[in-house]
Design a protein around this motif. Sequence first.
Motif, PDB file in Angstrom:
ATOM      1  N   ASP A 107      43.288  52.496  35.071  1.00  0.00           N
ATOM      2  CA  ASP A 107      44.238  51.962  34.092  1.00  0.00           C
ATOM      3  C   ASP A 107      45.492  51.431  34.763  1.00  0.00           C
ATOM      4  N   GLN A 108      46.015  52.199  35.746  1.00  0.00           N
ATOM      5  CA  GLN A 108      47.224  51.749  36.431  1.00  0.00           C
ATOM      6  C   GLN A 108      46.970  50.486  37.237  1.00  0.00           C
ATOM      7  N   ALA A 109      45.819  50.433  37.923  1.00  0.00           N
ATOM      8  CA  ALA A 109      45.509  49.252  38.737  1.00  0.00           C
ATOM      9  C   ALA A 109      45.332  48.015  37.859  1.00  0.00           C
ATOM     10  N   ILE A 110      44.774  48.193  36.658  1.00  0.00           N
ATOM     11  CA  ILE A 110      44.621  47.062  35.727  1.00  0.00           C
ATOM     12  C   ILE A 110      45.995  46.601  35.244  1.00  0.00           C
ATOM     13  N   ARG A 111      46.845  47.556  34.881  1.00  0.00           N
ATOM     14  CA  ARG A 111      48.196  47.191  34.420  1.00  0.00           C
ATOM     15  C   ARG A 111      48.984  46.471  35.511  1.00  0.00           C
TER      16      ARG A 111
END
Length: 520
Positions: free
Chosen positions: A85-89
């Motif tokens: 999720d963090q890498a996508i954001r």
Amino acid sequence: MKKTALLFFFALFLFAAAWAGNELRMRESMCMHSRILNQDVHFSVILPETYFSGNQKYPVVYMLHGLGDDETSWLEYGCVNQFADQAIRDGEIVPMIFIMPEAFRTYYVNDFEGSFLYQDMFILELVPHIDSLFRTIADKQHRALMGYSMGGFGALNLHLNHPDVFGTTVPLSISVRTDAQYMTEEASGWDEQWGRLFGASGKIGEARLTDYYREQSPFYQLPEFAGNKAAALNIYIVNGDEENTLCRSNEELHILMNSCKIPHEYRVTDGCHSFNVWQAAIPNGLRFMSDAFLGNPYRGDLNKNQKINELPENQWMEVAIQHENISVFIPAEYLVSDRKYPALYLKGEFTPEEKHSIAATVNQQIEQNSVCPMIVVFIPQELPDEFEDFISVMEQNVRIRPGYRFRAMAGYQQEAKEALLISTSQVQFSACYLVDGHLSKEDAKHLVPKIKEKMPERTKIIISAPDKSNFYEGNGYIHILLREGERPHEYRVTEGEGGFEWMLRSLPEALTLISAKFHN
């Protein structure tokens, strides 16, 4: 009337709960009945945050667990959704679906007797089932594998057996053995883990190397991909430097792939057979898979390097010894103190500009309180005297704290061998750092016995190697022989071909380890 209204609202609640259940992003232990296995197979799912807000299709990553674990392990211990999720954001990776199947104790292969055809189930039932349940991009480019231990073996084996189904794999701490390891493993371990899968239960020695074993072993599969067929593979391997059996087998795999000219990425990080290693591998593993999904070459590992500030001139000294000017870096507080400092003796061919870059890197680590204040002595190519005499003269001219505990040796490229030889002489050091060493397999066989015989156990050996170096084999074998000799050391393999810029990127972690030894 009240009863009717109550029933209406209860029904509405049930409908809303059912609707909300359909939009759960993370589902644990979903079930698929397998006709091939004649039993249920469970799997867990992580969907992207955007899955329910449109009709977009997504690539899929099959996350494979290790022996003794199950379809919940990546969720419980891996923190995959948090990393993804963090890498996508952050815009680092594309959104993707994660599927975590139950694998029992199969190593993700069909057993040799044909009584439990797990890999057939995976390819013929599970993959189509996932494609029917979720909005997947159902082609090989958009399917990847990632697994640890037994799952690392499965991730590599499935990719090699079915490159038409899975375009990319990220195997971690691959639970694999070389032929020699298979032949000599204890009978109980062999029968339980390998004999039941590959045949030859109860056998020893070469009798264990069945035809079916050879069909499933990456040591036999990978050479088949040499040449044009290598383009079908896309592999990123990670291992911990404190592994035992897997130290040799994973290193040997990397060396074999290099000799077969099979493009791949290989990393060795700090740690043993644990989720500390596997979690740390997730960010770059996701990055590698995301680039493959987009059809792009790999961007490279996430770069944590900071901009290095210029070194103040008053932190640079030249010490004359027998008509030789010795370059020395001193910490800033040296100028306002009368204390003595630990020293790192660094041997290598450096330009004046490169020496200043090294000193500036050390200085910045000191300023950030990542390492203790230390002095760096750049050893000349030709030592003026015996090294013991050289150290004695340096300690008379510079405020270096005496004693082996506050002394470390480092050797870069061609000088790595010499640094190790100096460290196995009568001069003692708390640490010996080999960086981008130009070392051969024969050097490893010659030097490691000297380490075991003469170098005190209290000397920490630190090895940093680039994964695509022409000298990789020598560094890898020093690690293998030290591990098999139960000699504690630190070993890191990072992205690159070596050279000065690569060395600078590797230096901060090594300085941290050296500093810890100074104060141990």
